[in-house]
Design a protein around this motif. Sequence first.
Motif, short mmCIF file in Angstrom:
data_model
loop_
_atom_site.label_atom_id
_atom_site.label_comp_id
_atom_site.label_asym_id
_atom_site.label_seq_id
_atom_site.Cartn_x
_atom_site.Cartn_y
_atom_site.Cartn_z
N GLY A 134 4.47 4.50 0.60
CA GLY A 134 3.73 4.52 -0.66
C GLY A 134 4.44 5.34 -1.71
N PHE A 181 -0.79 3.77 3.14
CA PHE A 181 0.11 3.41 2.04
C PHE A 181 -0.48 3.80 0.69
CE2 PHE A 181 1.35 0.42 -1.28
CZ PHE A 181 2.73 0.53 -1.25
N ALA A 185 0.87 6.39 -2.20
CA ALA A 185 1.11 5.90 -3.56
C ALA A 185 0.29 6.66 -4.59
CB ALA A 185 0.80 4.41 -3.63
#
Length: 200
Positions: A134, A181, A185
Amino acid sequence: MFLRTENVQTFVRLYPTVSSIIVTHVICWTFFSIETTFANFLLEKLIGINVYIRMGEYWRLFTPLFLHLHFGHMMINSLSLILFGPALEKMLGTCKFIIVYIWSGTFANVATLFFLPPLYSHLGASSAIFGLFGVYIYLIIIHKNIIDRRHAQIIITSLCIGIVMTVTNPNINTIAHTFGFLGGATIAPFIASRRNPYAI
């Protein structure tokens, strides 16, 4: 970036956090694979089980990140960490790397708690490793000067392979991988410096 040429001693010196996590994987797997009465009892207390988390055993949101059920499971996650962890540890530094790793895995386990049944149990470092991806994807999209095109292609290809394996294997916690993920991110803008000296 992802080609490892260091010997073990040099790797440990350069990437102490990644090395410590991998050693923890191996120690935990070795200890719990013995299957003594005490080991089984302790494992039962450490794996993520949604119903027990809801009853207040919140450490189960964290401890599963270092536990693996099978040797192959542990090896795949450890090898993934060896390949993709060092560059990010070098870019972010020890503290920020730990924050990303723990946040991504814990965020994924919280999502597992809310979206999967009360008796669902889970363990493994995959969600935290997806969190590293991410951060990489954030850097590729937002800070194009940090990761060159060739390495960006390797990251994207590896992520796609991970996604395919996630959706095609019924025994994989899809929720954990997805939110791991997303955890990486979403925290990336706060920990990934625009003036990172380790452009690669």
